[in-house]
Design a protein around this motif. Structure first.
Motif, mmCIF file in Angstrom:
data_model
loop_
_atom_site.group_PDB
_atom_site.id
_atom_site.type_symbol
_atom_site.label_atom_id
_atom_site.label_comp_id
_atom_site.label_asym_id
_atom_site.label_seq_id
_atom_site.Cartn_x
_atom_site.Cartn_y
_atom_site.Cartn_z
ATOM 1 N N LEU A 57 49.804 18.826 43.969
ATOM 2 C CA LEU A 57 50.361 19.524 42.820
ATOM 3 C C LEU A 57 50.912 18.541 41.789
ATOM 4 O O LEU A 57 50.706 18.706 40.587
ATOM 5 N N LEU A 58 51.569 17.491 42.255
ATOM 6 C CA LEU A 58 52.123 16.477 41.346
ATOM 7 C C LEU A 58 51.042 15.792 40.517
ATOM 8 O O LEU A 58 51.271 15.471 39.352
ATOM 9 N N VAL A 59 49.882 15.579 41.109
ATOM 10 C CA VAL A 59 48.779 14.952 40.364
ATOM 11 C C VAL A 59 48.414 15.814 39.161
ATOM 12 O O VAL A 59 48.250 15.317 38.041
ATOM 13 N N LYS A 60 48.312 17.112 39.373
ATOM 14 C CA LYS A 60 47.957 18.015 38.278
ATOM 15 C C LYS A 60 49.099 18.147 37.277
ATOM 16 O O LYS A 60 48.868 18.129 36.063
ATOM 17 N N LEU A 61 50.318 18.258 37.756
ATOM 18 C CA LEU A 61 51.461 18.377 36.847
ATOM 19 C C LEU A 61 51.648 17.111 36.016
ATOM 20 O O LEU A 61 52.010 17.187 34.837
ATOM 21 N N ALA A 62 51.369 15.957 36.598
ATOM 22 C CA ALA A 62 51.462 14.694 35.838
ATOM 23 C C ALA A 62 50.431 14.691 34.712
ATOM 24 O O ALA A 62 50.720 14.231 33.592
ATOM 25 N N TYR A 63 49.246 15.204 34.981
ATOM 26 C CA TYR A 63 48.230 15.315 33.933
ATOM 27 C C TYR A 63 48.739 16.222 32.810
ATOM 28 O O TYR A 63 48.640 15.888 31.626
ATOM 29 N N PHE A 64 49.284 17.377 33.181
ATOM 30 C CA PHE A 64 49.799 18.296 32.164
ATOM 31 C C PHE A 64 50.956 17.667 31.390
ATOM 32 O O PHE A 64 51.090 17.896 30.192
ATOM 33 N N GLU A 65 51.767 16.898 32.081
ATOM 34 C CA GLU A 65 52.893 16.246 31.405
ATOM 35 C C GLU A 65 52.388 15.264 30.340
ATOM 36 O O GLU A 65 52.968 15.174 29.254
ATOM 37 N N THR A 66 51.313 14.545 30.630
ATOM 38 C CA THR A 66 50.778 13.596 29.641
ATOM 39 C C THR A 66 50.088 14.308 28.481
ATOM 40 O O THR A 66 49.875 13.709 27.437
ATOM 41 N N LEU A 76 49.132 21.331 25.667
ATOM 42 C CA LEU A 76 49.336 22.463 26.569
ATOM 43 C C LEU A 76 50.351 23.445 25.994
ATOM 44 O O LEU A 76 50.145 24.657 26.045
ATOM 45 N N GLN A 77 51.443 22.936 25.428
ATOM 46 C CA GLN A 77 52.464 23.805 24.830
ATOM 47 C C GLN A 77 51.863 24.711 23.768
ATOM 48 O O GLN A 77 52.156 25.901 23.717
ATOM 49 N N LYS A 78 51.020 24.143 22.933
ATOM 50 C CA LYS A 78 50.429 24.940 21.851
ATOM 51 C C LYS A 78 49.392 25.922 22.392
ATOM 52 O O LYS A 78 49.335 27.071 21.949
ATOM 53 N N LEU A 79 48.583 25.476 23.346
ATOM 54 C CA LEU A 79 47.514 26.341 23.847
ATOM 55 C C LEU A 79 48.037 27.530 24.648
ATOM 56 O O LEU A 79 47.422 28.599 24.634
ATOM 57 N N TRP A 95 57.866 26.014 32.010
ATOM 58 C CA TRP A 95 58.036 24.565 32.053
ATOM 59 C C TRP A 95 57.595 23.910 30.754
ATOM 60 O O TRP A 95 58.254 22.997 30.264
ATOM 61 N N THR A 96 56.494 24.351 30.170
ATOM 62 C CA THR A 96 56.045 23.732 28.917
ATOM 63 C C THR A 96 57.064 23.932 27.804
ATOM 64 O O THR A 96 57.183 23.098 26.916
ATOM 65 N N ALA A 97 57.803 25.027 27.854
ATOM 66 C CA ALA A 97 58.833 25.284 26.847
ATOM 67 C C ALA A 97 60.156 24.606 27.177
ATOM 68 O O ALA A 97 61.012 24.454 26.312
ATOM 69 N N HIS A 98 60.340 24.184 28.424
ATOM 70 C CA HIS A 98 61.606 23.592 28.879
ATOM 71 C C HIS A 98 61.364 22.316 29.691
ATOM 72 O O HIS A 98 62.046 22.068 30.685
ATOM 73 N N THR A 136 62.153 18.074 36.076
ATOM 74 C CA THR A 136 61.093 17.076 36.230
ATOM 75 C C THR A 136 59.883 17.720 36.901
ATOM 76 O O THR A 136 59.995 18.785 37.526
ATOM 77 N N ILE A 137 58.741 17.060 36.808
ATOM 78 C CA ILE A 137 57.561 17.613 37.477
ATOM 79 C C ILE A 137 57.748 17.589 38.991
ATOM 80 O O ILE A 137 57.219 18.449 39.688
ATOM 81 N N SER A 138 58.523 16.642 39.500
ATOM 82 C CA SER A 138 58.794 16.611 40.939
ATOM 83 C C SER A 138 59.631 17.821 41.352
ATOM 84 O O SER A 138 59.364 18.451 42.380
ATOM 85 N N GLU A 139 60.627 18.160 40.546
ATOM 86 C CA GLU A 139 61.448 19.343 40.842
ATOM 87 C C GLU A 139 60.615 20.617 40.731
ATOM 88 O O GLU A 139 60.759 21.528 41.555
ATOM 89 N N LEU A 140 59.746 20.674 39.739
ATOM 90 C CA LEU A 140 58.873 21.837 39.593
ATOM 91 C C LEU A 140 57.917 21.941 40.782
ATOM 92 O O LEU A 140 57.702 23.026 41.322
ATOM 93 N N ALA A 141 57.372 20.815 41.215
ATOM 94 C CA ALA A 141 56.481 20.813 42.380
ATOM 95 C C ALA A 141 57.223 21.246 43.635
ATOM 96 O O ALA A 141 56.678 21.999 44.448
ATOM 97 N N ASP A 142 58.465 20.788 43.803
ATOM 98 C CA ASP A 142 59.278 21.224 44.949
ATOM 99 C C ASP A 142 59.464 22.738 44.929
ATOM 100 O O ASP A 142 59.282 23.412 45.949
ATOM 101 N N PHE A 143 59.821 23.257 43.756
ATOM 102 C CA PHE A 143 60.042 24.695 43.634
ATOM 103 C C PHE A 143 58.762 25.474 43.926
ATOM 104 O O PHE A 143 58.775 26.438 44.687
#
Length: 186
Positions: free
Chosen positions: A87-96, A101-104, A154-157, A162-169
């Motif tokens: 999950l972190l691999v994908k979230l890191a991609y979205f973070e970059t 992503l926010q606009k789409l 997450w994209t709005a906040h 962090t992506i790690s906290e989001l992945a944990d949740f």
């Protein structure tokens, strides 16, 4: 006069589209607004795209094609550390690619993009759950909907977690929901 680099022109058009999404819905974005913002002629625009919606499609395709192929399957929930890692691999991609992503997926984005984001999670619940039929479809929809809304939040906040906290949740949430589904099957 030197020729314009096609990639530069496309990048300017796509940025103009993203900028326009900040204050108007995707369906209200016109070629004339994009050409004015990108400082190009209509004929130059049509060399690269067929319509304003074609620009949106290109932006969505580029984001989706870049998602790492590593599977984030519910079967991995049996091993929470592996699930979180995938999950972190994908979230890191979205973070970059957060601005895009926010606009789409924001208020003015294409609502059908959610259906195209199905690759974000592996939808293969069948091997994990003994539920079948309508009940399995309901579980899949509930989990997909919750994950989608969390991604939108997450994209709005993004600065709130962090992506790690989001992945944990997400890991804990998914495991909990699937466990509840198993209990209700019995």
């Amino acid at each position: 006069m030197r020729a314009r680099d096609p990639k530069d022109v496309e990048a300017r058009i796509e940025q103009a589209y993203l900028d326009a999404l900040a204050d108007r819905p995707f369906y209200a974005i016109k070629v004339s607004a994009l050409t004015a913002k990108a400082h190009i002629s209509r004929s130059t625009f049509y060399v690269h795209y067929d319509s304003a919606l074609d620009v949106l499609q290109s932006l969505e395709d580029a984001l989706l094609e870049g998602i790492p192929a590593q599977s984030v399957s519910v079967q991995l929930l049996a091993e929470p550390a592996r699930f979180k890692s995938a999950l972190l691999v994908k979230l890191a991609y979205f973070e970059t690619h957060l601005e895009v992503l926010q606009k789409l997926i924001g208020a003015h984005g294409d609502p059908y993009f959610q259906a195209r984001m199905d690759r974000f999670f592996d939808p293969a619940f069948d091997a994990f759950s003994t539920t079948s039929g309508v009940r399995q479809q309901l579980l899949r929809q509930a989990l997909d909907g919750a994950r989608w809304r969390l991604l939108q939040w997450w994209t709005a906040h993004a600065d709130a977690v962090t992506i790690s906290e989001l992945a944990d949740f997400l890991t804990a949430y998914m495991a909990q929901q699937l466990q509840l589904a198993r209990v209700s099957e019995d």
